[in-house]
Enzyme design. Structure first.
Site, mmCIF file in Angstrom:
data_model
loop_
_atom_site.group_PDB
_atom_site.id
_atom_site.type_symbol
_atom_site.label_atom_id
_atom_site.label_comp_id
_atom_site.label_asym_id
_atom_site.label_seq_id
_atom_site.Cartn_x
_atom_site.Cartn_y
_atom_site.Cartn_z
ATOM 1 N N SER A 147 -1.552 -5.186 0.272
ATOM 2 C CA SER A 147 -1.108 -4.456 1.470
ATOM 3 C C SER A 147 -2.240 -3.757 2.210
ATOM 4 O O SER A 147 -2.030 -2.722 2.840
ATOM 5 C CB SER A 147 -0.024 -3.429 1.112
ATOM 6 O OG SER A 147 1.173 -4.066 0.784
ATOM 7 N N TYR A 213 3.090 -1.343 8.161
ATOM 8 C CA TYR A 213 4.355 -0.699 7.806
ATOM 9 C C TYR A 213 4.815 0.382 8.782
ATOM 10 O O TYR A 213 5.721 1.143 8.461
ATOM 11 C CB TYR A 213 4.246 -0.122 6.393
ATOM 12 C CG TYR A 213 3.977 -1.200 5.364
ATOM 13 C CD1 TYR A 213 4.907 -2.216 5.148
ATOM 14 C CD2 TYR A 213 2.786 -1.238 4.649
ATOM 15 C CE1 TYR A 213 4.661 -3.230 4.230
ATOM 16 C CE2 TYR A 213 2.543 -2.247 3.726
ATOM 17 C CZ TYR A 213 3.481 -3.228 3.525
ATOM 18 O OH TYR A 213 3.230 -4.234 2.621
ATOM 19 N N ARG A 252 2.876 -15.656 0.594
ATOM 20 C CA ARG A 252 2.373 -15.567 1.964
ATOM 21 C C ARG A 252 0.854 -15.565 1.924
ATOM 22 O O ARG A 252 0.248 -14.795 1.171
ATOM 23 C CB ARG A 252 2.859 -14.285 2.643
ATOM 24 C CG ARG A 252 2.765 -14.309 4.163
ATOM 25 C CD ARG A 252 2.942 -12.951 4.790
ATOM 26 N NE ARG A 252 1.743 -12.141 4.637
ATOM 27 C CZ ARG A 252 1.723 -10.948 4.048
ATOM 28 N NH1 ARG A 252 2.835 -10.428 3.537
ATOM 29 N NH2 ARG A 252 0.593 -10.275 3.965
ATOM 30 N N ASP A 254 -2.726 -15.119 4.008
ATOM 31 C CA ASP A 254 -3.321 -14.497 5.181
ATOM 32 C C ASP A 254 -4.626 -15.199 5.538
ATOM 33 O O ASP A 254 -5.430 -15.532 4.656
ATOM 34 C CB ASP A 254 -3.583 -13.019 4.928
ATOM 35 C CG ASP A 254 -2.304 -12.240 4.646
ATOM 36 O OD1 ASP A 254 -1.238 -12.661 5.144
ATOM 37 O OD2 ASP A 254 -2.370 -11.230 3.927
ATOM 38 N N GLU A 271 -6.565 -14.338 1.635
ATOM 39 C CA GLU A 271 -5.935 -14.105 0.340
ATOM 40 C C GLU A 271 -4.512 -14.649 0.350
ATOM 41 O O GLU A 271 -3.961 -14.971 1.402
ATOM 42 C CB GLU A 271 -5.912 -12.616 0.001
ATOM 43 C CG GLU A 271 -5.118 -11.762 0.972
ATOM 44 C CD GLU A 271 -5.197 -10.286 0.644
ATOM 45 O OE1 GLU A 271 -4.155 -9.735 0.217
ATOM 46 O OE2 GLU A 271 -6.266 -9.672 0.808
ATOM 47 N N ASN A 273 -0.574 -13.773 -1.179
ATOM 48 C CA ASN A 273 0.292 -12.708 -1.690
ATOM 49 C C ASN A 273 1.482 -13.335 -2.410
ATOM 50 O O ASN A 273 2.305 -13.997 -1.770
ATOM 51 C CB ASN A 273 0.794 -11.841 -0.544
ATOM 52 C CG ASN A 273 -0.333 -11.267 0.286
ATOM 53 O OD1 ASN A 273 -0.882 -10.238 -0.044
ATOM 54 N ND2 ASN A 273 -0.691 -11.955 1.374
ATOM 55 N N GLY A 277 5.697 -8.526 1.224
ATOM 56 C CA GLY A 277 6.601 -7.447 1.571
ATOM 57 C C GLY A 277 7.958 -7.946 2.015
ATOM 58 O O GLY A 277 8.080 -8.994 2.662
#
Length: 310
Positions: A147, A213, A252, A254, A271, A273, A277
């Site tokens: 994050s 966020y 996911r 990036d 990277e 994930n 989220g």
């Protein structure tokens, strides 16, 4: 009858608050999908967690929905506990989770696959106080946080000693990468399908924790308004990374795209994930919605594709 699902959320990483939001949203989506749902705020008490998952009186959850983020929830630790207990769980297993969370190790995998990555090195955190490890601008990242926690972009005039002090909470080593200018992209993968490419346009200096966020801070463009060859290569690389690491369920990836370079030569993978989220502002659910998959349908798909330890 649909199985009883336990949603694990919270934890004690720096991403605890995001995990609680993800967990609440996932629990609501599961209930809308017709599941009986148990919510559990994970603390650093393994015995309590085991008693919750395998109560002495029986009748524990049949599937775990892992909504934890960050260390211990996303790095293979909680996955190992669930493997030992033989409890089916969503998202990736122990090995894929551990490799993906370790940014330098994931970079080795990406490079071995022929995926382009930014120039980077791992350095001792304390060495940052004595000078730049590479020409500016560059990015400083903890090696095992998600994050964008603890991520800094070092530009001309920035105080390097302040970054060294700020990184103290995240271990003795950091990853330093050459900054890739251009556009921020991300691709969600569901099983064997790369869903879409989203372009992220933060109104802050970069796509950091706040930009991810805080409502209204980042514009999400899906599908990304980029050339088709870049769009399709981003999807291809995300699926390749997902499969090579042995990820399962939802992930996911990036990326950055330097649009000043010709064709696809400016595209790099940052990277992957394995626990993306799941908040109302999150990118993977947004792509699923764009593809015609509702929130309850996404929750059902994830439970249906849970891992089943032997």
């Amino acid at each position: 009858m649909k199985p009883t699902v336990a949603v694990l959320m919270g934890g004690w990483s720096p991403e605890r608050e995001v995990s609680l939001v993800s967990g609440k949203a996932c629990a609501e989506g599961l209930r809308e999908g017709g599941y009986a749902v148990l919510e559990y705020d994970v603390k650093r008490d393994l015995r309590a967690l085991i008693d919750f998952l395998r109560p002495a009186s029986g009748g524990g959850p049949e599937v775990v929905f892992n909504a934890l983020h960050g260390r211990y929830g996303e790095d293979g630790c909680i996955q190992g506990v669930l493997e030992v207990l033989a409890v089916p769980y969503t998202h990736s297993g122990v090995l894929a989770s551990a490799i993906a969370m370790d940014k330098p190790m994931a970079r080795h995998v990406f490079r071995s696959l022929g995926l382009r990555i930014a120039e980077g090195i791992v350095v001792e955190r304390r060495s940052l106080a004595f000078g730049d490890p590479m020409p500016r601008p560059y990015v400083v990242k903890p090696i095992d946080q998600g994050s964008s926690v603890g991520v800094f972009i070092m530009r001309e005039g920035d105080n390097l000693a302040a970054v060294e002090m700020a990184e103290a909470a995240f271990g003795e080593k950091v990853l330093v990468e050459k900054f890739v200018p251009g556009r921020e992209l991300t691709v969600a993968v569901m099983g064997d399908r790369a869903v879409a490419v989203t372009e992220l346009r933060p109104r802050t200096r970069f796509y950091d924790y706040e930009a991810k966020y805080t409502d209204g801070v980042t514009e999400h463009l899906v599908p990304a308004p980029i050339p088709s060859e870049v769009y399709e290569l981003a999807r291809e690389w995300a699926l390749t990374a997902h499969q090579a690491l042995g990820c399962s369920g939802l992930s996911r990836t990036d990326l950055r795209w330097d649009d000043s370079l010709p064709d696809t030569s400016g595209l790099v993978v940052l990277e992957i994930n394995t626990q993306p989220g799941m908040t109302p502002l999150s990118l993977a659910p947004e792509q699923a919605k764009w593809a015609g998959i509702s929130w309850p349908e996404l929750m059902t798909w994830m439970v249906d594709n849970a891992r089943h330890p032997q």
